[in-house]
Design a protein around this motif. Sequence first.
Motif, PDB file in Angstrom:
ATOM      1  N   ARG A  50      30.504  26.743  46.195  1.00  0.00           N
ATOM      2  CA  ARG A  50      31.795  26.637  45.529  1.00  0.00           C
ATOM      3  C   ARG A  50      32.073  27.963  44.834  1.00  0.00           C
ATOM      4  O   ARG A  50      31.249  28.453  44.062  1.00  0.00           O
ATOM      5  CB  ARG A  50      31.814  25.504  44.507  1.00  0.00           C
ATOM      6  N   LEU A  51      33.241  28.522  45.107  1.00  0.00           N
ATOM      7  CA  LEU A  51      33.641  29.801  44.529  1.00  0.00           C
ATOM      8  C   LEU A  51      34.873  29.581  43.660  1.00  0.00           C
ATOM      9  O   LEU A  51      35.925  29.172  44.154  1.00  0.00           O
ATOM     10  CB  LEU A  51      33.960  30.819  45.632  1.00  0.00           C
ATOM     11  N   GLY A  52      34.751  29.866  42.384  1.00  0.00           N
ATOM     12  CA  GLY A  52      35.871  29.694  41.473  1.00  0.00           C
ATOM     13  C   GLY A  52      36.678  30.978  41.351  1.00  0.00           C
ATOM     14  O   GLY A  52      36.130  32.081  41.401  1.00  0.00           O
ATOM     15  N   PHE A  53      37.997  30.840  41.175  1.00  0.00           N
ATOM     16  CA  PHE A  53      38.853  32.025  41.046  1.00  0.00           C
ATOM     17  C   PHE A  53      39.597  32.061  39.718  1.00  0.00           C
ATOM     18  O   PHE A  53      40.475  32.905  39.516  1.00  0.00           O
ATOM     19  CB  PHE A  53      39.861  32.096  42.200  1.00  0.00           C
ATOM     20  N   ALA A  54      39.265  31.167  38.778  1.00  0.00           N
ATOM     21  CA  ALA A  54      40.002  31.103  37.516  1.00  0.00           C
ATOM     22  C   ALA A  54      39.241  31.676  36.331  1.00  0.00           C
ATOM     23  O   ALA A  54      39.842  31.927  35.289  1.00  0.00           O
ATOM     24  CB  ALA A  54      40.388  29.658  37.211  1.00  0.00           C
ATOM     25  N   ALA A  55      37.937  31.875  36.447  1.00  0.00           N
ATOM     26  CA  ALA A  55      37.136  32.311  35.300  1.00  0.00           C
ATOM     27  C   ALA A  55      36.946  33.824  35.250  1.00  0.00           C
ATOM     28  O   ALA A  55      36.337  34.332  34.313  1.00  0.00           O
ATOM     29  CB  ALA A  55      35.767  31.627  35.314  1.00  0.00           C
ATOM     30  N   THR A  56      37.465  34.539  36.242  1.00  0.00           N
ATOM     31  CA  THR A  56      37.344  35.991  36.254  1.00  0.00           C
ATOM     32  C   THR A  56      38.498  36.628  35.475  1.00  0.00           C
ATOM     33  O   THR A  56      39.527  35.995  35.230  1.00  0.00           O
ATOM     34  CB  THR A  56      37.358  36.524  37.693  1.00  0.00           C
ATOM     35  N   ALA A  57      38.332  37.898  35.124  1.00  0.00           N
ATOM     36  CA  ALA A  57      39.329  38.571  34.297  1.00  0.00           C
ATOM     37  C   ALA A  57      40.613  38.857  35.062  1.00  0.00           C
ATOM     38  O   ALA A  57      41.714  38.745  34.513  1.00  0.00           O
ATOM     39  CB  ALA A  57      38.756  39.870  33.740  1.00  0.00           C
ATOM     40  N   ASP A  58      40.494  39.237  36.359  1.00  0.00           N
ATOM     41  CA  ASP A  58      41.690  39.622  37.104  1.00  0.00           C
ATOM     42  C   ASP A  58      41.387  39.649  38.599  1.00  0.00           C
ATOM     43  O   ASP A  58      40.279  39.342  39.039  1.00  0.00           O
ATOM     44  CB  ASP A  58      42.184  41.001  36.644  1.00  0.00           C
ATOM     45  N   HIS A  59      42.405  40.058  39.391  1.00  0.00           N
ATOM     46  CA  HIS A  59      42.241  40.121  40.843  1.00  0.00           C
ATOM     47  C   HIS A  59      41.174  41.129  41.229  1.00  0.00           C
ATOM     48  O   HIS A  59      40.450  40.926  42.220  1.00  0.00           O
ATOM     49  CB  HIS A  59      43.572  40.506  41.498  1.00  0.00           C
ATOM     50  N   ALA A  60      41.093  42.222  40.503  1.00  0.00           N
ATOM     51  CA  ALA A  60      40.123  43.265  40.844  1.00  0.00           C
ATOM     52  C   ALA A  60      38.699  42.708  40.831  1.00  0.00           C
ATOM     53  O   ALA A  60      37.877  43.058  41.687  1.00  0.00           O
ATOM     54  CB  ALA A  60      40.244  44.442  39.880  1.00  0.00           C
ATOM     55  N   GLU A  61      38.404  41.855  39.879  1.00  0.00           N
ATOM     56  CA  GLU A  61      37.064  41.255  39.825  1.00  0.00           C
ATOM     57  C   GLU A  61      36.819  40.347  41.027  1.00  0.00           C
ATOM     58  O   GLU A  61      35.700  40.294  41.549  1.00  0.00           O
ATOM     59  CB  GLU A  61      36.887  40.464  38.532  1.00  0.00           C
ATOM     60  N   LEU A  62      37.848  39.629  41.469  1.00  0.00           N
ATOM     61  CA  LEU A  62      37.684  38.765  42.638  1.00  0.00           C
ATOM     62  C   LEU A  62      37.355  39.593  43.880  1.00  0.00           C
ATOM     63  O   LEU A  62      36.460  39.239  44.664  1.00  0.00           O
ATOM     64  CB  LEU A  62      38.960  37.954  42.873  1.00  0.00           C
ATOM     65  N   LEU A  63      38.061  40.695  44.067  1.00  0.00           N
ATOM     66  CA  LEU A  63      37.816  41.549  45.224  1.00  0.00           C
ATOM     67  C   LEU A  63      36.444  42.212  45.134  1.00  0.00           C
ATOM     68  O   LEU A  63      35.716  42.299  46.131  1.00  0.00           O
ATOM     69  CB  LEU A  63      38.911  42.618  45.319  1.00  0.00           C
ATOM     70  N   GLU A  64      36.071  42.634  43.937  1.00  0.00           N
ATOM     71  CA  GLU A  64      34.755  43.243  43.745  1.00  0.00           C
ATOM     72  C   GLU A  64      33.645  42.220  43.992  1.00  0.00           C
ATOM     73  O   GLU A  64      32.600  42.565  44.560  1.00  0.00           O
ATOM     74  CB  GLU A  64      34.649  43.810  42.333  1.00  0.00           C
ATOM     75  N   ALA A  65      33.868  40.974  43.594  1.00  0.00           N
ATOM     76  CA  ALA A  65      32.865  39.928  43.830  1.00  0.00           C
ATOM     77  C   ALA A  65      32.617  39.750  45.316  1.00  0.00           C
ATOM     78  O   ALA A  65      31.463  39.643  45.764  1.00  0.00           O
ATOM     79  CB  ALA A  65      33.320  38.619  43.195  1.00  0.00           C
ATOM     80  N   ALA A  66      33.687  39.705  46.115  1.00  0.00           N
ATOM     81  CA  ALA A  66      33.528  39.550  47.565  1.00  0.00           C
ATOM     82  C   ALA A  66      32.772  40.737  48.159  1.00  0.00           C
ATOM     83  O   ALA A  66      31.912  40.570  49.034  1.00  0.00           O
ATOM     84  CB  ALA A  66      34.894  39.393  48.228  1.00  0.00           C
ATOM     85  N   ARG A  67      33.082  41.939  47.679  1.00  0.00           N
ATOM     86  CA  ARG A  67      32.380  43.127  48.183  1.00  0.00           C
ATOM     87  C   ARG A  67      30.891  43.075  47.817  1.00  0.00           C
ATOM     88  O   ARG A  67      30.032  43.422  48.623  1.00  0.00           O
ATOM     89  CB  ARG A  67      33.028  44.397  47.629  1.00  0.00           C
ATOM     90  N   ARG A  68      30.597  42.673  46.579  1.00  0.00           N
ATOM     91  CA  ARG A  68      29.187  42.572  46.175  1.00  0.00           C
ATOM     92  C   ARG A  68      28.441  41.536  47.005  1.00  0.00           C
ATOM     93  O   ARG A  68      27.283  41.763  47.388  1.00  0.00           O
ATOM     94  CB  ARG A  68      29.102  42.202  44.688  1.00  0.00           C
ATOM     95  N   LEU A  69      29.085  40.407  47.256  1.00  0.00           N
ATOM     96  CA  LEU A  69      28.440  39.368  48.061  1.00  0.00           C
ATOM     97  C   LEU A  69      28.142  39.875  49.461  1.00  0.00           C
ATOM     98  O   LEU A  69      27.047  39.670  50.008  1.00  0.00           O
ATOM     99  CB  LEU A  69      29.331  38.134  48.131  1.00  0.00           C
ATOM    100  N   ALA A  70      29.125  40.540  50.063  1.00  0.00           N
ATOM    101  CA  ALA A  70      28.932  41.062  51.422  1.00  0.00           C
ATOM    102  C   ALA A  70      27.809  42.091  51.444  1.00  0.00           C
ATOM    103  O   ALA A  70      26.967  42.099  52.364  1.00  0.00           O
ATOM    104  CB  ALA A  70      30.221  41.675  51.935  1.00  0.00           C
ATOM    105  N   SER A  71      27.766  42.962  50.443  1.00  0.00           N
ATOM    106  CA  SER A  71      26.721  43.988  50.396  1.00  0.00           C
ATOM    107  C   SER A  71      25.345  43.370  50.184  1.00  0.00           C
ATOM    108  O   SER A  71      24.372  43.739  50.854  1.00  0.00           O
ATOM    109  CB  SER A  71      27.034  44.965  49.252  1.00  0.00           C
TER     110      SER A  71
END
Length: 466
Positions: free
Chosen positions: A440-461
């Motif tokens: 389960r991936l939540g999108f409401a507890a992060t600070a902004d869109h940039a954090e969401l995109l960075e999270a996906a990049r970190r997961l992929a890496s």
Amino acid sequence: MSDSSSSAELAASMRAMIGRLSPGDRLPSSRELIRRYRVGPATVSQAIAVLAAEGVVITRPGSGTYVAARPQRRAEVADTAWQTVTLADRSVDTRLLTSTFGEPPAGTILLDGGYLHRSLQPTQILTAALARAARRPDAWDRAPATGLASLRSMFATMAGGGASADDVLITAGGQSALSMAFRAIAGPGDPVLVESPTYPGAIAAARAAGLRPVPVPMDADGLQPDLLADAFAMTRARLLYCQPTYHNPTGTVLAPRRRRQIIDAARAAGAFVIEDDFARHLGHGAPLPPPLLADDRDGTVLYLTSLTKPAAPSLRIGALVARGPVMERLRAIRLVDDFFVTRPLQEAAVELLSSPTWERHLRTLAAALRERCAALAAAVTRELPDWTLAHVPAGGLHLWVRLPYGADDTVVADTARRHGVAVSAGNRYFATELPAACLRLGFAATADHAELLEAARRLASALSRP
């Protein structure tokens, strides 16, 4: 330290200073603390009050503030081993409600949160509502056990289905309501049917009440009525817990044609349905279906909802809506448990719901959640093509993804945590065996869109490394 620094930060600095002093030493004056730490008088007063409550300092009006005597260390540690025998096996398992990996380190992007980030919370509206509530002359009087009549009327209108204020019981949030409902209807050892997957808090609350959660499969249209009927027949359960609207964790909405079938299956079994409508105010802009309660003619449905999710974690105000003798049982449990929900918070909820700014907040929140949901879904699809996102929900706070065959959701969650992203392993959402590994991936507890995109990049890496 700037004027906006919190009293908690000042108290921490003062503790370090006090550690270098001796008991009985006088602390600098308030004027000196204001000058030294560059804070306001109110911040100094609050910090000293916190330290006094902790027993670290002693205040003497007209004289000053002094270092308190250090507590004496006990020579022996108490032997509490005997309690293990007395408590027997009635432990309460909270593992489904807390992270397996502990608190995330600083800098971790939180995709495992279940509440709004502070930037999405209506902080100013809440502050104003609480201030207005506190000015009422009866704000600190005892509240009725069932809740303030005005607040009950508001929740009755929210629930619809002809509910009245007399059908509503105010609760300390949704989790409290859920625990009360389980204990009101079923007894230790009884089965309770739950969707598979389902909200971990429901599994934990059921087990804490001595109940036995029994999973019923879902598909893209929600709970499957034929399998539900079979489960009622096989288990003789008298209780079903479900989330028909923006189900947690999948985001599924129960198909219109199934609504009546679910209620009829429960009615035929002589069972209750607990409808958890936690996401009533978490739609992303599309019209929401009415609660199941609107289709209920016989008191089969117990409806629960809360203001916590669309507002803030500490607005612990929810409601149970029920008809018939079961409401008397719920009222009795309320009296035995805690008498009533704190009145100032109820008064603040009345102020909040009656303010035109509340509806504006919900419209703003819907747009923000829609954008965040789309951003995370696109990022996951792009960065993690092996993950399967069944659908992009039209409401709620989460995405539900299936991992590739052979993956271990706990291992993936641990790897993600070590690379700066907190996610929820799917095994927490199943009462029994897992049909597949999910997150389960939540999108409401992060600070902004940039954090969401960075999270996906970190997961992929992280997951691309051997």
